[in-house]
Design a protein around this motif. Structure first.
Motif, mmCIF file in Angstrom:
data_model
loop_
_atom_site.group_PDB
_atom_site.id
_atom_site.type_symbol
_atom_site.label_atom_id
_atom_site.label_comp_id
_atom_site.label_asym_id
_atom_site.label_seq_id
_atom_site.Cartn_x
_atom_site.Cartn_y
_atom_site.Cartn_z
ATOM 1 N N ILE A 20 0.558 -1.058 0.014
ATOM 2 C CA ILE A 20 -0.764 0.068 -0.113
ATOM 3 C C ILE A 20 0.898 1.097 -0.098
ATOM 4 C CG2 ILE A 20 -1.738 1.571 1.718
ATOM 5 C CD1 ILE A 20 -3.012 -1.328 2.565
ATOM 6 N N VAL A 21 1.458 1.346 1.143
ATOM 7 C CA VAL A 21 2.786 2.393 0.935
ATOM 8 C C VAL A 21 3.858 2.543 -0.085
ATOM 9 C CG1 VAL A 21 4.055 3.651 2.741
ATOM 10 C CG2 VAL A 21 1.694 2.491 3.292
ATOM 11 N N PRO A 22 3.733 3.731 -0.688
ATOM 12 C CA PRO A 22 4.634 3.667 -1.882
ATOM 13 C C PRO A 22 6.641 3.598 -1.836
ATOM 14 C CG PRO A 22 3.700 4.890 -2.386
ATOM 15 C CD PRO A 22 3.374 4.268 -1.097
ATOM 16 N N GLY A 23 6.528 3.749 -0.255
ATOM 17 C CA GLY A 23 8.006 4.091 0.088
ATOM 18 C C GLY A 23 8.514 2.859 0.887
ATOM 19 N N ILE A 24 7.477 2.425 0.962
ATOM 20 C CA ILE A 24 7.795 0.564 2.070
ATOM 21 C C ILE A 24 7.656 -0.395 1.302
ATOM 22 C CG2 ILE A 24 7.948 -0.585 3.518
ATOM 23 C CD1 ILE A 24 6.101 1.580 5.556
ATOM 24 N N LEU A 74 9.373 1.486 12.953
ATOM 25 C CA LEU A 74 9.874 1.176 11.810
ATOM 26 C C LEU A 74 10.837 1.580 11.544
ATOM 27 C CD1 LEU A 74 7.743 -0.594 10.249
ATOM 28 C CD2 LEU A 74 6.701 1.402 8.665
ATOM 29 N N LEU A 75 11.282 3.096 11.043
ATOM 30 C CA LEU A 75 12.721 3.104 9.937
ATOM 31 C C LEU A 75 14.083 1.668 11.255
ATOM 32 C CD1 LEU A 75 12.538 7.124 9.264
ATOM 33 C CD2 LEU A 75 13.140 5.024 8.057
ATOM 34 N N LEU A 76 13.771 2.441 12.438
ATOM 35 C CA LEU A 76 14.996 2.204 12.942
ATOM 36 C C LEU A 76 14.759 -0.101 12.354
ATOM 37 C CD1 LEU A 76 17.442 1.343 15.473
ATOM 38 C CD2 LEU A 76 15.498 0.772 17.346
ATOM 39 N N THR A 77 13.652 -0.276 12.654
ATOM 40 C CA THR A 77 13.252 -2.285 12.516
ATOM 41 C C THR A 77 13.842 -2.314 10.948
ATOM 42 O OG1 THR A 77 11.270 -2.344 13.406
ATOM 43 C CG2 THR A 77 12.008 -3.548 11.739
ATOM 44 N N ALA A 78 13.818 -1.222 9.670
ATOM 45 C CA ALA A 78 14.143 -1.439 8.295
ATOM 46 C C ALA A 78 15.789 -1.378 8.481
ATOM 47 C CB ALA A 78 13.213 -0.410 7.527
ATOM 48 N N SER A 79 16.346 -0.297 9.554
ATOM 49 C CA SER A 79 17.981 -0.538 9.106
ATOM 50 C C SER A 79 18.090 -2.108 9.548
ATOM 51 C CB SER A 79 18.555 0.664 9.904
ATOM 52 O OG SER A 79 18.472 0.539 11.650
ATOM 53 N N LEU A 80 17.932 -2.789 10.188
ATOM 54 C CA LEU A 80 17.797 -4.242 10.585
ATOM 55 C C LEU A 80 18.121 -4.956 10.606
ATOM 56 C CD1 LEU A 80 17.563 -3.267 14.711
ATOM 57 C CD2 LEU A 80 19.296 -3.019 14.345
ATOM 58 N N VAL A 81 17.129 -5.332 9.165
ATOM 59 C CA VAL A 81 16.417 -6.216 8.637
ATOM 60 C C VAL A 81 16.836 -6.154 6.932
ATOM 61 C CG1 VAL A 81 14.673 -7.439 7.700
ATOM 62 C CG2 VAL A 81 14.718 -6.397 10.364
ATOM 63 N N ALA A 82 17.732 -6.976 6.679
ATOM 64 C CA ALA A 82 17.780 -7.421 5.205
ATOM 65 C C ALA A 82 16.806 -7.077 3.994
ATOM 66 C CB ALA A 82 19.061 -8.067 4.540
ATOM 67 N N ASN A 83 16.916 -6.400 3.022
ATOM 68 C CA ASN A 83 16.119 -6.434 2.235
ATOM 69 C C ASN A 83 14.516 -5.940 2.702
ATOM 70 O OD1 ASN A 83 16.791 -8.332 -0.191
ATOM 71 N ND2 ASN A 83 16.682 -9.969 1.243
ATOM 72 N N PHE A 84 14.102 -5.347 3.364
ATOM 73 C CA PHE A 84 13.421 -4.120 4.443
ATOM 74 C C PHE A 84 13.795 -2.703 4.282
ATOM 75 C CE2 PHE A 84 10.960 -2.783 8.474
ATOM 76 C CZ PHE A 84 9.273 -2.289 7.387
ATOM 77 N N HIS A 85 12.826 -2.365 3.129
ATOM 78 C CA HIS A 85 13.666 -0.487 3.776
ATOM 79 C C HIS A 85 12.089 0.589 3.387
ATOM 80 C CE1 HIS A 85 15.607 2.510 1.582
ATOM 81 N NE2 HIS A 85 14.923 2.728 0.598
ATOM 82 N N VAL A 86 12.988 1.496 3.832
ATOM 83 C CA VAL A 86 11.780 2.281 4.068
ATOM 84 C C VAL A 86 11.763 3.837 3.963
ATOM 85 C CG1 VAL A 86 10.306 3.451 6.093
ATOM 86 C CG2 VAL A 86 10.294 0.749 6.663
ATOM 87 N N SER A 87 11.567 4.196 2.940
ATOM 88 C CA SER A 87 12.183 5.083 2.061
ATOM 89 C C SER A 87 12.747 6.351 3.176
ATOM 90 C CB SER A 87 11.797 5.989 0.961
ATOM 91 O OG SER A 87 10.295 6.621 1.450
ATOM 92 N N GLY A 88 12.101 6.815 3.991
ATOM 93 C CA GLY A 88 11.840 7.797 4.828
ATOM 94 C C GLY A 88 10.814 8.440 6.123
ATOM 95 N N LEU A 89 11.166 9.169 6.807
ATOM 96 C CA LEU A 89 10.923 8.887 8.039
ATOM 97 C C LEU A 89 9.093 9.916 7.598
ATOM 98 C CD1 LEU A 89 10.300 9.515 11.002
ATOM 99 C CD2 LEU A 89 10.528 11.718 10.562
ATOM 100 N N LEU A 90 8.732 10.372 6.566
ATOM 101 C CA LEU A 90 7.200 10.152 6.079
ATOM 102 C C LEU A 90 6.459 8.858 5.582
ATOM 103 C CD1 LEU A 90 5.272 12.481 6.050
ATOM 104 C CD2 LEU A 90 5.670 13.242 3.688
ATOM 105 N N ALA A 91 7.216 8.010 5.472
ATOM 106 C CA ALA A 91 6.830 6.848 4.585
ATOM 107 C C ALA A 91 6.270 6.033 6.464
ATOM 108 C CB ALA A 91 7.554 6.122 3.273
ATOM 109 N N ALA A 92 7.605 6.174 6.663
ATOM 110 C CA ALA A 92 8.100 5.423 7.899
ATOM 111 C C ALA A 92 6.094 5.592 8.666
ATOM 112 C CB ALA A 92 8.903 6.129 8.837
ATOM 113 N N ILE A 93 6.106 6.682 8.922
ATOM 114 C CA ILE A 93 4.808 7.526 9.491
ATOM 115 C C ILE A 93 3.725 6.965 9.767
ATOM 116 C CG2 ILE A 93 3.957 9.222 10.231
ATOM 117 C CD1 ILE A 93 6.604 10.677 10.990
ATOM 118 N N PHE A 94 3.814 7.399 8.109
ATOM 119 C CA PHE A 94 2.704 6.789 7.051
ATOM 120 C C PHE A 94 1.995 5.369 7.451
ATOM 121 C CE2 PHE A 94 -0.232 5.333 2.836
ATOM 122 C CZ PHE A 94 -1.372 6.352 3.933
ATOM 123 N N GLY A 95 2.974 4.228 7.014
ATOM 124 C CA GLY A 95 3.798 3.083 7.299
ATOM 125 C C GLY A 95 3.251 2.405 8.128
ATOM 126 N N SER A 96 3.807 3.287 9.263
ATOM 127 C CA SER A 96 3.237 2.736 10.712
ATOM 128 C C SER A 96 1.639 2.878 11.377
ATOM 129 C CB SER A 96 3.864 3.667 12.077
ATOM 130 O OG SER A 96 3.482 4.778 11.880
#
Length: 112
Positions: A20-24, A74-96
């Motif tokens: 659903i979220v474009p940046g994730i 969510l950004l912290l999780t993305a930084s710790l997991v390979a093949n999981f990417h969140v493009s920025g804080l706005l995408a992370a907030i909307f994604g959460s």
């Protein structure tokens, strides 16, 4: 058994959120599983510390700063997991927000 069910539901909710979220993006099912597991651990151990330290800001914003904290988790999780990417804080907030809605709906269906 409930913990495994919750973990699988969170994994499915993360995959749906990525659709659903474009940046994730999630590269594979394994990455979704690890992201769900790491997100659960981050929310259990690190989020309460962040919430406590930012309590004055959370009170001043009438609780809206919790959306930002959830995005950082969510950004912290993305930084710790390979093949999981969140493009920025706005995408992370909307994604959460989307992740919380999907997760709540799926858990209500499972446990009712």
């Amino acid at each position: 058994m409930k913990a495994i069910a919750r973990l699988l539901i969170t994994m499915l909710a993360l995959i749906l959120t990525a659709k659903i979220v474009p940046g994730i993006s999630i590269g594979s099912l394994g990455a979704g599983f690890w992201a769900a597991l790491i997100l659960a651990l981050v929310n259990t151990f690190i989020k309460p510390i962040f919430t406590l330290f930012t309590l004055p800001l959370t009170i001043l914003s009438f609780g809206l700063f919790l959306f930002v904290i959830n995005g950082f988790m969510l950004l912290l999780t993305a930084s710790l997991v390979a093949n999981f990417h969140v493009s920025g804080l706005l995408a992370a907030i909307f994604g959460s927000i989307i992740l919380s809605v999907i997760n709540s709906f799926m858990l209500d269906v499972l446990y009712d």
